[in-house]
Design an enzyme around this catalytic site. Structure first.
Site, PDB file in Angstrom:
ATOM      1  N   HIS A 120      44.963  33.000  35.751  1.00 16.20           N
ATOM      2  CA  HIS A 120      43.874  33.007  36.720  1.00 16.20           C
ATOM      3  C   HIS A 120      44.131  31.855  37.687  1.00 16.20           C
ATOM      4  O   HIS A 120      44.819  30.884  37.361  1.00 16.20           O
ATOM      5  CB  HIS A 120      42.522  32.808  36.027  1.00 16.20           C
ATOM      6  N   CYS A 172      45.183  35.057  41.299  1.00 15.39           N
ATOM      7  CA  CYS A 172      44.276  35.127  42.449  1.00 15.39           C
ATOM      8  C   CYS A 172      44.472  33.893  43.321  1.00 15.39           C
ATOM      9  O   CYS A 172      44.818  32.811  42.845  1.00 15.39           O
ATOM     10  CB  CYS A 172      42.829  35.203  41.988  1.00 15.39           C
TER      11      CYS A 172
END
EC number: 3.4.22.-
Length: 242
Positions: A89, A132
């Site tokens: 992430h 991301c």
């Protein structure tokens, strides 16, 4: 008659060792194992000595990169190329370790630059980042155009600290990246497919990855989404992996 001279076909020497390090946070990232399997297959086919580490903390991301640098500098034979795959992430400029702490991507990139890794000085270093880079979502436009601009300069006997690097992000700055629970991420799966089945230098292959991803129809929560990778290059020569 055209006075334009064709570009010289200068290539990186790939006759030496090829080393790869993959650091992947699998926790709360369904589909990660499928991506790891695909990458392992790709590195075997491309003759890379591959090391994979699962669920590093933020500090371990940094430590593993530094260990990788030390291993490269102490490698018995000449090293031609290094790949680093980072999957976690994240948000712009940061990756989240398994412990929830953040590590700066720029600090990870420092480990292998021309100053800090002598064995890779003037050798290609490829970073693939599946994470991301923000919260925005792209629903796509009816008509769009792609433009990739590269600026290169002749290198003197000394070279800048940050040349010979290629950074490939799964999405553009500010946007989220997508994964499928069973199939893995669109980015990694497409990249592996192109790198193992197509011929060309690496920027040609990445242009094909971008084309395929831009054409792909993704859906999230019943809404159509579009995603494309972003490529940042300071390569001075053509890099052929096959």
């Amino acid at each position: 008659m055209s006075n334009l001279r064709p570009l010289e076909e200068e290539k990186y020497d790939m006759s030496g060792a090829r080393l790869a390090l993959t650091l992947c946070v699998t926790k709360a990232r369904e589909g990660s194992e499928e991506d790891l399997d695909a990458l392992e297959h790709m590195f075997q086919q491309l003759r890379f000595e591959s090391t994979m580490k699962r669920d590093p903390t933020a500090q371990q991301f940094q430590e593993e990169l530094e260990k990788f640098q030390q291993a490269i500098d102490s490698w018995e034979e000449p090293v031609s190329c290094a790949f680093v795959v980072l999957m976690a992430h994240g948000k712009e400029g940061l990756l989240e370790g398994e412990d929830g702490e953040m590590v700066k991507l720029e600090n990870l990139f420092e480990a292998l630059n021309n100053k800090n890794c002598q064995a890779l000085r003037a050798k290609p270093k490829v970073y693939i980042i599946q994470a991301c880079r923000g919260e925005q979502r792209d629903s796509g436009e009816i008509v769009g155009g792609d433009e990739i601009v590269m600026v290169t300069k002749d290198s003197p006997q000394t070279i800048p600290t940050y040349t010979d690097a290629l950074h490939v992000y799964s999405t553009v700055e500010g946007y989220i990246a997508y994964r499928h629970d069973q199939k893995g991420s669109c980015f990694i799966q497409t990249l592996v497919d192109v790198f193992t089945k197509r011929k060309g230098h690496i920027l040609e292959l990445l242009t094909e990855v971008t084309r395929q991803m831009a054409e792909a129809e993704l859906e999230q929560g019943g809404k159509p989404r579009k995603v494309n990778p972003e490529i940042q290059s300071t390569l001075r020569k053509r890099l052929y992996l096959q």
